[in-house]
Design a protein around this motif. Structure first.
Motif, PDB file in Angstrom:
ATOM      1  N   ASN A 255      32.831  30.843  43.776  1.00 32.07           N
ATOM      2  CA  ASN A 255      34.097  30.612  43.069  1.00 32.07           C
ATOM      3  C   ASN A 255      34.860  31.902  42.793  1.00 32.07           C
ATOM      4  O   ASN A 255      35.760  31.924  41.948  1.00 32.07           O
ATOM      5  N   PHE A 256      34.506  32.947  43.494  1.00 28.96           N
ATOM      6  CA  PHE A 256      35.040  34.273  43.220  1.00 28.96           C
ATOM      7  C   PHE A 256      36.570  34.304  43.278  1.00 28.96           C
ATOM      8  O   PHE A 256      37.235  34.840  42.385  1.00 28.96           O
ATOM      9  N   HIS A 257      37.145  33.721  44.299  1.00 30.08           N
ATOM     10  CA  HIS A 257      38.600  33.796  44.473  1.00 30.08           C
ATOM     11  C   HIS A 257      39.336  32.947  43.442  1.00 30.08           C
ATOM     12  O   HIS A 257      40.394  33.354  42.937  1.00 30.08           O
ATOM     13  N   ALA A 258      38.773  31.789  43.120  1.00 28.97           N
ATOM     14  CA  ALA A 258      39.391  30.964  42.078  1.00 28.97           C
ATOM     15  C   ALA A 258      39.329  31.667  40.727  1.00 28.97           C
ATOM     16  O   ALA A 258      40.277  31.585  39.924  1.00 28.97           O
ATOM     17  N   ILE A 259      38.234  32.379  40.463  1.00 33.32           N
ATOM     18  CA  ILE A 259      38.111  33.134  39.212  1.00 33.32           C
ATOM     19  C   ILE A 259      39.164  34.237  39.158  1.00 33.32           C
ATOM     20  O   ILE A 259      39.781  34.481  38.100  1.00 33.32           O
ATOM     21  N   ASP A 260      39.408  34.910  40.274  1.00 37.17           N
ATOM     22  CA  ASP A 260      40.459  35.934  40.316  1.00 37.17           C
ATOM     23  C   ASP A 260      41.805  35.341  39.928  1.00 37.17           C
ATOM     24  O   ASP A 260      42.592  35.947  39.194  1.00 37.17           O
ATOM     25  N   ILE A 261      42.110  34.148  40.445  1.00 37.70           N
ATOM     26  CA  ILE A 261      43.392  33.506  40.148  1.00 37.70           C
ATOM     27  C   ILE A 261      43.499  33.166  38.665  1.00 37.70           C
ATOM     28  O   ILE A 261      44.513  33.447  38.010  1.00 37.70           O
ATOM     29  N   VAL A 262      42.454  32.577  38.112  1.00 38.77           N
ATOM     30  CA  VAL A 262      42.480  32.162  36.715  1.00 38.77           C
ATOM     31  C   VAL A 262      42.527  33.363  35.777  1.00 38.77           C
ATOM     32  O   VAL A 262      43.230  33.341  34.746  1.00 38.77           O
ATOM     33  N   GLU A 263      41.790  34.418  36.126  1.00 39.97           N
ATOM     34  CA  GLU A 263      41.751  35.600  35.265  1.00 39.97           C
ATOM     35  C   GLU A 263      43.018  36.447  35.374  1.00 39.97           C
ATOM     36  O   GLU A 263      43.304  37.266  34.501  1.00 39.97           O
ATOM     37  N   GLY A 264      43.796  36.288  36.451  1.00 38.66           N
ATOM     38  CA  GLY A 264      45.038  37.052  36.595  1.00 38.66           C
ATOM     39  C   GLY A 264      44.956  38.193  37.569  1.00 38.66           C
ATOM     40  O   GLY A 264      45.886  39.008  37.639  1.00 38.66           O
ATOM     41  N   GLY A 265      43.858  38.262  38.316  1.00 41.45           N
ATOM     42  CA  GLY A 265      43.755  39.311  39.325  1.00 41.45           C
ATOM     43  C   GLY A 265      42.329  39.769  39.525  1.00 41.45           C
ATOM     44  O   GLY A 265      41.456  39.548  38.676  1.00 41.45           O
ATOM     45  N   PRO A 266      42.068  40.447  40.663  1.00 36.42           N
ATOM     46  CA  PRO A 266      40.716  40.968  40.935  1.00 36.42           C
ATOM     47  C   PRO A 266      40.315  42.008  39.899  1.00 36.42           C
ATOM     48  O   PRO A 266      41.132  42.801  39.425  1.00 36.42           O
ATOM     49  N   GLY A 267      39.052  41.983  39.509  1.00 33.05           N
ATOM     50  CA  GLY A 267      38.542  42.975  38.571  1.00 33.05           C
ATOM     51  C   GLY A 267      38.759  42.630  37.115  1.00 33.05           C
ATOM     52  O   GLY A 267      38.215  43.305  36.238  1.00 33.05           O
ATOM     53  N   ILE A 268      39.572  41.619  36.822  1.00 33.50           N
ATOM     54  CA  ILE A 268      39.777  41.193  35.433  1.00 33.50           C
ATOM     55  C   ILE A 268      38.737  40.129  35.106  1.00 33.50           C
ATOM     56  O   ILE A 268      38.681  39.081  35.746  1.00 33.50           O
ATOM     57  N   ARG A 269      37.927  40.398  34.128  1.00 28.88           N
ATOM     58  CA  ARG A 269      36.869  39.445  33.770  1.00 28.88           C
ATOM     59  C   ARG A 269      36.780  39.355  32.251  1.00 28.88           C
ATOM     60  O   ARG A 269      36.566  40.371  31.561  1.00 28.88           O
TER      61      ARG A 269
END
Length: 332
Positions: A150-164
């Motif tokens: 789900n890595f790419h969907a998490i990027d979308i929901v979080e607002g970008g890569p590296g944001i967690r």
């Protein structure tokens, strides 16, 4: 056992076709047909706990991600599930994990269950550490698989890569309490659910209490988890299992969510997620054994001195005495 072990590498077959080789191999009585089988035998129980727990966490955290990530319109046009989907996913994960591990290791999949069975059912204490380690490692790997999926969907929901962040996606893997709950309420929610779970587990496996056929124990647990989730799951996401939470929590810490996963609500992971299930299951097991269970393996049913003396003095009444007396007599 070593007397019946054959060493296939020392057996020489010449001019034998593949069909004859198969017939010969099937006729050889061997415990360890090769070196890998010997190693597999040594790790079989913790390996079963590892694999069963990993599959359980993959199903559970997988349905969390699918339901909540799909709410974002940038991920899916239509949400893929609801609260009932969550409970079915977790129940299916427990059932499948139990089917995978049950016949090999007992299918504990939960450090609190392992500890409670050691206290109340004579489960060997020497096995407890590596069962728990295997469960934690399985949950860690299960969370890693779901995160990768789900890595790419998490990027979308979080607002970008590296944001967690915990509120963005971290709470899809580990468990976090509802904001309106007090610490006492958090603890009680995990305590209550865990007590009910262990009572159900002990009931299902009690041979004197109408247990289901052995192959249907996972189905019974499916019903138990589904019931707990739909009835008691809102407050703390019903972890009921230190491995189910700690494995993913360690993974999220390593994946960039930071130390906040451990400092949340003054070490919530310890006083609620670890102590809640452990104390709840110990209490639930005590209640079940005190009120219902008659087996001699429980510490509640250990014979006292008077019972042993009556047993020794009245051999004609031995068949009428409760279980546990015979074992005590043998140790006397």
């Amino acid at each position: 056992m070593s007397a019946i072990i054959e060493k296939p590498e020392e057996v020489h077959i010449e001019n034998v076709g593949s069909y004859d080789e198969q017939r010969y191999a099937s006729s050889v009585s061997t415990v360890f047909p090769n070196r890998w089988s010997r190693f597999r035998y040594a790790i079989r129980e913790p390996a079963a706990e590892f694999l069963g727990t990993m599959i359980f966490v993959i199903f559970g955290t997988g349905v969390n991600c699918q339901v909540f990530l799909s709410i974002n319109p940038n991920v899916e046009a239509v949400p893929r599930g609801d609260f009932l989907s969550l409970n079915f996913g977790w129940a299916a994960g427990v059932a499948l994990g139990m089917w995978i591990a049950g016949g090999i290791s007992g299918g504990h999949l939960n450090p609190a269950i392992t500890f409670t069975l050691a206290v109340f059912r004579g489960f060997p204490w020497k096995k407890v550490p590596y069962y728990i380690f295997a469960q934690l490692l399985g949950a860690f790997c299960g969370a890693g698989v779901v995160y990768a999926n789900n890595f790419h969907a998490i990027d979308i929901v979080e607002g970008g890569p590296g944001i967690r962040t915990i509120s963005g996606s971290g709470d899809l893997l580990a468990t976090y309490a509802a904001s309106f709950l007090t610490p006492v309420s958090c603890f009680f929610s995990e305590f209550l659910g865990s007590a009910i779970l262990i009572i159900a587990v002990l009931c299902i496996t009690d041979k004197r209490n109408g247990p289901p056929p052995q192959g249907l124990v996972p189905l019974a647990l499916f019903i138990v988890i589904l019931g707990i989730g739909t009835s008691l799951g809102m407050n703390t996401s019903y972890s009921l299992n230190p491995a189910r939470d700690l494995g993913p929590r360690f993974f999220t810490a390593a994946a960039g969510y930071g130390t906040a996963v451990f400092t949340y609500r003054n070490q919530y992971w310890l006083w609620c997620i670890v102590l809640g299930p452990v104390t709840g299951m110990l209490c639930g097991a005590f209640v079940y054994d005190a009120l219902i269970f008659e087996g001699g393996e429980s510490i509640i049913n250990k014979p006292n001195t008077q019972a042993i003396d009556r047993y020794l003095r009245n051999p004609g009444q031995r068949e009428k005495l409760p279980m546990g007396i015979e074992g005590a007599r043998m140790k006397h």
